[in-house]
Scaffold this active site. Structure first.
Site, PDB file in Angstrom:
ATOM      1  N   LEU A 214       3.508 -14.352   3.226  1.00 28.39           N
ATOM      2  CA  LEU A 214       4.784 -15.070   3.090  1.00 28.39           C
ATOM      3  C   LEU A 214       5.529 -14.551   1.849  1.00 28.39           C
ATOM      4  CD1 LEU A 214       6.177 -17.499   4.685  1.00 28.39           C
ATOM      5  CD2 LEU A 214       5.594 -18.855   2.670  1.00 28.39           C
ATOM      6  N   GLY A 215       5.885 -13.277   1.908  1.00 27.86           N
ATOM      7  CA  GLY A 215       6.661 -12.674   0.820  1.00 27.86           C
ATOM      8  C   GLY A 215       8.138 -12.706   1.178  1.00 27.86           C
ATOM      9  N   ARG A 216       8.857 -11.667   0.747  1.00 31.04           N
ATOM     10  CA  ARG A 216      10.315 -11.628   1.012  1.00 31.04           C
ATOM     11  C   ARG A 216      10.594 -11.684   2.512  1.00 31.04           C
ATOM     12  NH1 ARG A 216       9.857  -7.425  -3.531  1.00 31.04           N
ATOM     13  NH2 ARG A 216       8.520  -6.528  -1.936  1.00 31.04           N
TER      14      ARG A 216
ATOM     15  N   ARG B  56      -2.815 -14.377  -0.600  1.00 32.46           N
ATOM     16  CA  ARG B  56      -3.832 -14.552  -1.635  1.00 32.46           C
ATOM     17  C   ARG B  56      -3.564 -15.790  -2.483  1.00 32.46           C
ATOM     18  NH1 ARG B  56      -3.089  -8.689  -3.889  1.00 32.46           N
ATOM     19  NH2 ARG B  56      -0.985  -9.487  -3.580  1.00 32.46           N
TER      20      ARG B  56
ATOM     21  N   ILE C 266       4.360  -6.874  12.407  1.00 34.54           N
ATOM     22  CA  ILE C 266       5.538  -6.150  11.900  1.00 34.54           C
ATOM     23  C   ILE C 266       5.197  -5.566  10.525  1.00 34.54           C
ATOM     24  CG2 ILE C 266       6.574  -8.203  10.790  1.00 34.54           C
ATOM     25  CD1 ILE C 266       8.781  -6.006  12.879  1.00 34.54           C
TER      26      ILE C 266
ATOM     27  N   ARG D 155       1.752  -3.800   8.852  1.00 28.77           N
ATOM     28  CA  ARG D 155       1.172  -2.460   8.897  1.00 28.77           C
ATOM     29  C   ARG D 155       0.073  -2.420   9.954  1.00 28.77           C
ATOM     30  NH1 ARG D 155       4.962  -0.532   7.137  1.00 28.77           N
ATOM     31  NH2 ARG D 155       5.294   0.640   5.215  1.00 28.77           N
TER      32      ARG D 155
ATOM     33  N   ASP E 290       4.986  -3.603  16.236  1.00 25.04           N
ATOM     34  CA  ASP E 290       5.969  -2.611  15.771  1.00 25.04           C
ATOM     35  C   ASP E 290       5.278  -1.512  14.985  1.00 25.04           C
ATOM     36  OD1 ASP E 290       8.658  -1.622  15.304  1.00 25.04           O
ATOM     37  OD2 ASP E 290       8.442  -2.327  13.236  1.00 25.04           O
TER      38      ASP E 290
ATOM     39  N   GLU F 107      -0.014   5.934  13.551  1.00 20.12           N
ATOM     40  CA  GLU F 107       1.345   6.301  13.994  1.00 20.12           C
ATOM     41  C   GLU F 107       1.580   7.790  13.814  1.00 20.12           C
ATOM     42  OE1 GLU F 107       4.117   3.796  11.907  1.00 20.12           O
ATOM     43  OE2 GLU F 107       3.068   1.992  12.532  1.00 20.12           O
TER      44      GLU F 107
ATOM     45  N   HIS G 163       7.897   1.397  15.513  1.00 19.59           N
ATOM     46  CA  HIS G 163       8.149   1.149  14.078  1.00 19.59           C
ATOM     47  C   HIS G 163       9.648   1.153  13.752  1.00 19.59           C
ATOM     48  CE1 HIS G 163       6.160   1.528   9.863  1.00 19.59           C
ATOM     49  NE2 HIS G 163       7.282   0.823   9.798  1.00 19.59           N
TER      50      HIS G 163
END
Ligand code: NDP
Length: 321
Positions: free
Chosen positions: A153-155, A176, A231, A233, A257, A262, A280
């Protein structure tokens, strides 16, 4: 005064090259016939690297005794050994914020495509089946009544959460640490998050710390009505385990995605009707990629003109600790 020498290991968008060219001497590794000889000749003069999806690992970094800064295209910098750069006093920068809303839009689009089978429904129409066979099937999945679990739950995770709330979904999360200023339900483990929700959105960074965190236990906890959206990695999800889970019905569907290797996407994954696969494209609009490219340029320009990076990553803070 001579211009600082910048190494470009792999091709970058023209607007980045155009932005760098007046200020720096550029050394394009990808145009070299003999990469080893090319690097050997330039090791001592390289002071900066501008990079996109190229492994800047410890042995590579240590080739350049006068390296000062690595400017990474993308907010995810798991291909750059930032920790090692930190120990050598080399600054690493990334491109945060300017892509947040675009990636959140893509994440929500992918989630709806997956749950409501929109890409399969479009294929049904294009293949002439609507006329020949009738309406596309009613989808077993619906967004109504779903609970979204966000890992990371970052930006971007927060921008996805805001959108999900507008769709009537309740939001839980794992990371974390508990995030300040939000009242979504926090889970101290990813398994506990997966048990509490039916739709799991991965927006965490890649790298060794998060590798394969989504495996059998998490997918079983998500359950037969469960939907996985990645979405973040590809390395966060064990792809082999996911393919089996989709085949066996351990979870209902997945929207991806990003992938482990890849641009290779396993045929077994491509063959699955309950997987929606995107190449991606999270941030891939001209406007957003331009804004990211400008940050790559601005980080290098600022560093070499006023000695300050614009967006250093957490492992290489500025001013230096
Ligand atoms: P942020 O740094 O703002 O958020 C990352 C979140 O992940 C944090 O809340 C962090 O919370 C959590 N997290 C969990 N485990 C780890 C870990 N081991 N190391 C670091 N953070 C961890 O990043 P953004 O939201 O800007 O971007 C998130 C990721 O999205 C990027 O790293 C990138 O991989 C991916 N991305 C994908 C794109 C695409 O095209 N598909 C485009 C852009 C980004 P806490 O610190 O509490 O653990």
């Amino acid at each position: 005064m001579s211009k600082p020498d910048i190494l470009i290991p792999s091709p970058l968008r023209d607007m980045i090259i155009d932005g760098l060219e007046p200020h720096f001497t550029l050394h394009k590794l990808y145009e070299a016939e003999d990469a080893e000889a090319f690097l050997k000749e330039r090791e001592a003069i390289i002071r900066g690297i501008a990079v996109s999806f190229f492994h800047v690992d410890q042995p590579f970094i240590d080739r350049f005794p006068n390296l000062e800064i690595v400017s990474n295209f993308g907010v995810g910098y798991d291909k750059v050994d930032a920790r090692h750069c930190g120990t050598r006093g080399i600054i690493v920068t990334n491109t945060p914020d300017v892509l947040t809303e675009e990636v959140a839009d893509t994440a929500i689009g992918l989630m709806i495509m997956t749950i409501r089978e929109l890409s399969a429904a479009e294929r049904w129409l294009r293949d002439g089946n609507w006329e020949k066979k009738g309406a596309y099937r009613l989808t077993p999945g619906t967004l109504r009544g779903r609970t979204l679990g966000i890992f990371g739950l970052g930006r971007i995770g927060k921008a996805i959460a805001t959108r999900a709330e507008a769709f009537g979904m309740s939001v839980h999360y794992h990371g974390r640490s508990k995030q300040a200023g939000v009242d979504y339900t926090y889970h101290s483990s990813l398994v506990s998050l997966a048990e509490a929700v039916d739709t799991l959105m991965i927006v965490a960074p890649g790298g060794p710390e998060t590798e394969h965190m989504v495996g059998e236990r998490v997918l079983e906890a998500l359950g037969p009505d469960g939907v996985l959206i990645n979405i973040g990695r590809g390395s966060v999800v064990n792809e082999t385990v996911l393919i089996e889970a989709l085949k066996k019905g351990t979870i209902m569907a997945a929207g991806l995605d990003v992938f482990e290797h890849e641009p290779h996407v396993p045929q077994a994954l491509q063959d699955l009707p309950n997987a929606v696969l995107l190449p991606h494209v999270g941030s891939a609009s001209v406007a957003t990629r331009d804004a990211m490219g400008q940050l790559v340029v601005d980080n290098l320009k600022n560093w070499f003109s006023v000695g300050k990076p614009v967006t250093p990553v957490a492992e290489t803070p500025f001013p230096r600790m």
